[in-house]
Design an enzyme around this catalytic site. Structure first.
Site, PDB file in Angstrom:
ATOM      1  CG  ASP A   1       2.880   4.526  -4.066  1.00  9.12           C
ATOM      2  OD1 ASP A   1       3.212   5.922  -3.505  1.00  9.12           O
ATOM      3  OD2 ASP A   1       2.381   3.742  -3.412  1.00  9.12           O
TER       4      ASP A   1
ATOM      5  CG  HIS B   1      -4.383   0.852  -8.189  1.00  9.81           C
ATOM      6  ND1 HIS B   1      -5.722   0.465  -7.997  1.00  9.81           N
ATOM      7  CD2 HIS B   1      -3.626   1.700  -7.311  1.00  9.81           C
ATOM      8  CE1 HIS B   1      -5.914   1.481  -6.971  1.00  9.81           C
ATOM      9  NE2 HIS B   1      -4.887   1.956  -6.456  1.00  9.81           N
TER      10      HIS B   1
ATOM     11  CG  HIS C   1      -2.135   1.002   1.308  1.00 13.37           C
ATOM     12  ND1 HIS C   1      -2.385   1.647   0.123  1.00 13.37           N
ATOM     13  CD2 HIS C   1      -2.874   1.463   2.305  1.00 13.37           C
ATOM     14  CE1 HIS C   1      -3.501   2.740   0.562  1.00 13.37           C
ATOM     15  NE2 HIS C   1      -3.884   2.270   1.870  1.00 13.37           N
TER      16      HIS C   1
HETATM   17  N1  ACO Z   1       4.784  -6.719 -10.664  1.00 22.44           N
HETATM   18  C1  ACO Z   1       4.635  -7.818 -11.318  1.00 22.44           C
HETATM   19  N2  ACO Z   1       3.569  -8.367 -11.415  1.00 22.44           N
HETATM   20  C2  ACO Z   1       2.449  -7.965 -10.954  1.00 22.44           C
HETATM   21  C3  ACO Z   1       2.257  -6.700 -10.347  1.00 22.44           C
HETATM   22  C4  ACO Z   1       3.723  -6.054 -10.135  1.00 22.44           C
HETATM   23  N3  ACO Z   1       3.725  -4.878  -9.753  1.00 22.44           N
HETATM   24  N4  ACO Z   1       1.046  -6.411  -9.852  1.00 22.44           N
HETATM   25  C5  ACO Z   1       0.467  -7.310 -10.151  1.00 22.44           C
HETATM   26  N5  ACO Z   1       1.016  -8.341 -10.743  1.00 22.44           N
HETATM   27  C6  ACO Z   1       0.674  -9.625 -11.361  1.00 22.44           C
HETATM   28  C7  ACO Z   1       0.238 -10.409 -10.368  1.00 22.44           C
HETATM   29  O1  ACO Z   1       1.296 -11.411 -10.288  1.00 22.44           O
HETATM   30  C8  ACO Z   1      -0.829 -11.194 -11.153  1.00 22.44           C
HETATM   31  O2  ACO Z   1      -0.253 -11.971 -12.083  1.00 22.44           O
HETATM   32  P1  ACO Z   1      -1.054 -13.395 -12.380  1.00 22.44           P
HETATM   33  O3  ACO Z   1      -2.511 -13.442 -12.739  1.00 22.44           O
HETATM   34  O4  ACO Z   1      -0.144 -14.206 -13.666  1.00 22.44           O
HETATM   35  O5  ACO Z   1      -0.778 -14.367 -11.046  1.00 22.44           O
HETATM   36  C9  ACO Z   1      -1.584 -10.065 -11.731  1.00 22.44           C
HETATM   37  O6  ACO Z   1      -0.578  -9.246 -11.990  1.00 22.44           O
HETATM   38  C10 ACO Z   1      -2.896  -9.599 -10.998  1.00 22.44           C
HETATM   39  O7  ACO Z   1      -2.014  -9.074  -9.974  1.00 22.44           O
HETATM   40  P2  ACO Z   1      -2.933  -9.088  -8.342  1.00 22.44           P
HETATM   41  O8  ACO Z   1      -1.889  -9.264  -7.471  1.00 22.44           O
HETATM   42  O9  ACO Z   1      -3.958  -9.986  -8.349  1.00 22.44           O
HETATM   43  O10 ACO Z   1      -3.479  -7.724  -8.287  1.00 22.44           O
HETATM   44  P3  ACO Z   1      -4.145  -7.192  -6.875  1.00 22.44           P
HETATM   45  O11 ACO Z   1      -5.198  -6.342  -7.351  1.00 22.44           O
HETATM   46  O12 ACO Z   1      -4.363  -8.298  -5.907  1.00 22.44           O
HETATM   47  O13 ACO Z   1      -2.808  -6.182  -6.441  1.00 22.44           O
HETATM   48  C11 ACO Z   1      -1.211  -4.404  -6.120  1.00 22.44           C
HETATM   49  C12 ACO Z   1      -2.555  -4.929  -6.600  1.00 22.44           C
HETATM   50  C13 ACO Z   1      -1.141  -4.975  -4.434  1.00 22.44           C
HETATM   51  C14 ACO Z   1      -1.160  -3.027  -6.133  1.00 22.44           C
HETATM   52  C15 ACO Z   1      -0.290  -5.175  -6.879  1.00 22.44           C
HETATM   53  O14 ACO Z   1      -0.301  -4.773  -8.418  1.00 22.44           O
HETATM   54  C16 ACO Z   1       1.218  -4.934  -6.316  1.00 22.44           C
HETATM   55  O15 ACO Z   1       1.860  -5.749  -5.484  1.00 22.44           O
HETATM   56  N6  ACO Z   1       1.693  -3.898  -7.114  1.00 22.44           N
HETATM   57  C17 ACO Z   1       3.187  -3.434  -6.305  1.00 22.44           C
HETATM   58  C18 ACO Z   1       3.212  -2.793  -4.993  1.00 22.44           C
HETATM   59  C19 ACO Z   1       2.589  -1.325  -5.260  1.00 22.44           C
HETATM   60  O16 ACO Z   1       2.932  -0.565  -6.179  1.00 22.44           O
HETATM   61  N7  ACO Z   1       1.679  -0.786  -4.377  1.00 22.44           N
HETATM   62  C20 ACO Z   1       0.916   0.558  -4.475  1.00 22.44           C
HETATM   63  C21 ACO Z   1      -0.411   0.245  -4.904  1.00 22.44           C
HETATM   64  S1  ACO Z   1      -0.973   2.011  -5.138  1.00 22.44           S
HETATM   65  C22 ACO Z   1      -1.239   2.541  -3.691  1.00 22.44           C
HETATM   66  O17 ACO Z   1      -1.368   1.782  -2.612  1.00 22.44           O
HETATM   67  C23 ACO Z   1      -1.067   3.780  -3.341  1.00 22.44           C
END
Ligand code: ACO
Length: 429
Positions: free
Chosen positions: A364, A308, A269
């Site tokens: 971010d 996201h 987050h």
């Molecule tokens: N890098 C690589 N792969 C990713 C990323 C990433 N940053 N984000 C998502 N994916 C992939 C997942 O592995 C998944 O792949 P799969 O379907 O083959 O297993 C797919 O994309 C979908 O991702 P989920 O994890 O299911 O998406 P979710 O909605 O649960 O997660 C999150 C969202 C937590 C923001 C995620 O994208 C992440 O971890 N990003 C990196 C951390 C980040 O930047 N957080 C800030 C968010 S914005 C904020 O809070 C202000």
């Protein structure tokens, strides 16, 4: 935005019993409790929905922030984020989020004076911060600070009193940067700097960080205002939902916000902005970007600042921040990590792995670069996010507490543990 066209009814047949049910659809939703009518027998509790991580659950009706993740749209109280970032100030946005309308000139002037006047904190807070280890992470310190605020203002427990509520909400916005600044100064082994009532909110933040002699360039103050505006609310994200859930116990708002601070601390987050800078430093140079992207695709790393839960398009805040980076770097000189970030974004946006999963830069990805250019160290980035998010947390708390449909939050579970069994004496195990 839900439309009347999405209203109607849903007819469901339970194949276990052959019974058909009809449920109203309102605003594109059905009431989860309607499903409780679906039973196999009179003593059946009724059907429930299973939704770990709330992937498809609407928890409230809210008039604060509109977000269309597919089209990259974000509005506070109807006003597009692009217009607010271009024309508004952070405290104007804070007023808008809490009160629902843009303030008049007189309202904004008295609100600004009120908030800046509330920025000093009780000396006991500075004393407590002094008791933390010098390398204490400032988010842990801010979290503790809100526990302490709740003890300093016990009248805030009266969550039904309008004046007490407003006092607590305004204090939250005013005091969060002061606590953050004290945590920052403590890390540096320096005494705190008192806020100056004649200066603006963001100028005060920079002076509380860097000393009363520091004269920030107005372009840097404006960049900080923009960052705070962009972070001010984001509907039912993890920390805001936390504030609502904890606040639903009718604890005082300081405690509910403290819980929100804890949620924001997490690397998935608010902690992501700090993690982005760590990642960029690890990559080290533009030439190493392809190898890092391969690591991400092999699931050995996450591309921090990408992806996201709601945006499946470019996060509109990332576009604004990227532009603000240019303005800041005109004053401070370019951060060499920017080159790596731009190359990383270019590579990812042209790579099938990210395209197929609709992974775009989020707020971010670039914000840390601006904070770093302002001289703010990376472990303070999430504190800056918390300062920006404070008006959203308190506006959402107020909406929750005024919503007659909200009760104490209490999800259900599917129990998957052991059946009843007899206690075994310790010597027999
Ligand atoms: N890098 C690589 N792969 C990713 C990323 C990433 N940053 N984000 C998502 N994916 C992939 C997942 O592995 C998944 O792949 P799969 O379907 O083959 O297993 C797919 O994309 C979908 O991702 P989920 O994890 O299911 O998406 P979710 O909605 O649960 O997660 C999150 C969202 C937590 C923001 C995620 O994208 C992440 O971890 N990003 C990196 C951390 C980040 O930047 N957080 C800030 C968010 S914005 C904020 O809070 C202000």
């Amino acid at each position: 935005m839900a439309t009347e066209a999405q209203d109607g009814t849903l007819t469901v047949t339970d194949n276990r019993t052959g019974t058909t049910y009809e449920f109203p659809i309102t605003d594109g939703t059905i009431r989860a409790t309607e499903l409780r009518n679906i039973k196999v027998s009179d003593d059946d509790f009724g059907l429930m929905t299973y939704d770990p991580a709330f992937m498809n659950t609407v928890s409230c009706r809210s008039a604060i922030t509109y977000l269309d993740g597919d089209n990259g749209v974000l509005r506070y109280r109807g006003y597009p984020i692009e217009q607010l970032a271009a024309k508004s100030t952070f405290l104007e946005v804070a007023w808008l989020l809490i009160h629902g309308e843009l303030p008049t000139t007189a309202e904004l002037a008295s609100f600004t004076e009120d908030i800046v006047g509330r920025m000093p904190v009780d000396p006991s807070i500075a004393a407590s911060i002094g008791a933390f280890h010098q390398d204490a992470h400032p988010m842990g310190v801010v979290e503790a600070g809100f526990g302490q605020l709740s003890t300093l203002y016990p009248e805030a427990k009266d969550v039904d009193s309008d004046p007490e509520r407003m006092d607590a909400l305004y204090n939250t916005i005013a005091k969060i940067p002061t606590i953050g600044a004290l945590a920052f100064r403590h890390n540096q082994g320096l005494d705190g700097v008192a806020p100056d009532p004649v200066l603006g909110y963001s100028t005060n933040i920079l002076k509380m960080f860097f000393g009363s002699d520091y004269e920030p360039d107005p372009r840097l103050v404006r960049a900080l205002e923009i960052l705070l505006i962009l972070h001010a609310d984001h509907e039912q994200n993890c920390s805001t939902s936390t504030v609502r859930v904890v606040g639903s116990s009718r604890v005082d708002p300081y405690s509910a916000v403290g819980a929100g601070v804890a949620a924001l601390y997490g690397p998935l987050h608010g902690g992501a902005n700090e993690a982005v800078l760590v990642m960029l430093r690890e990559i080290g140079s533009k030439d190493n970007v392809p190898a890092f992207v391969e690591k991400v695709k092999n699931r050995e790393a996450l591309l921090m600042g990408f992806g996201h839960r709601v945006y499946k398009n470019y996060d509109p805040r990332a576009t604004i921040i990227k532009k603000a980076c240019d303005d800041v770097f005109e004053v401070t000189g370019v951060n060499p990590l920017l080159e790596i970030a731009v190359e990383l974004e270019r590579t990812a946006l042209n790579d099938e792995f990210f395209v197929r999963r609709k992974l775009y830069p989020n707020v971010d990805f670039y914000s840390g670069l601006i904070y770093e250019a302002l001289g703010i160290p990376s472990d303070m980035f999430t504190v800056m996010f918390a300062v920006g998010r404070a008006p959203g947390w308190v506006a959402q708390w107020l909406e929750m507490i005024n919503d007659n449909e909200q009760k104490i939050s209490r999800p259900r579970q599917v129990y998957v543990g052991a059946d009843e069994r007899d206690y075994v004496e310790i010597e027999s195990r």
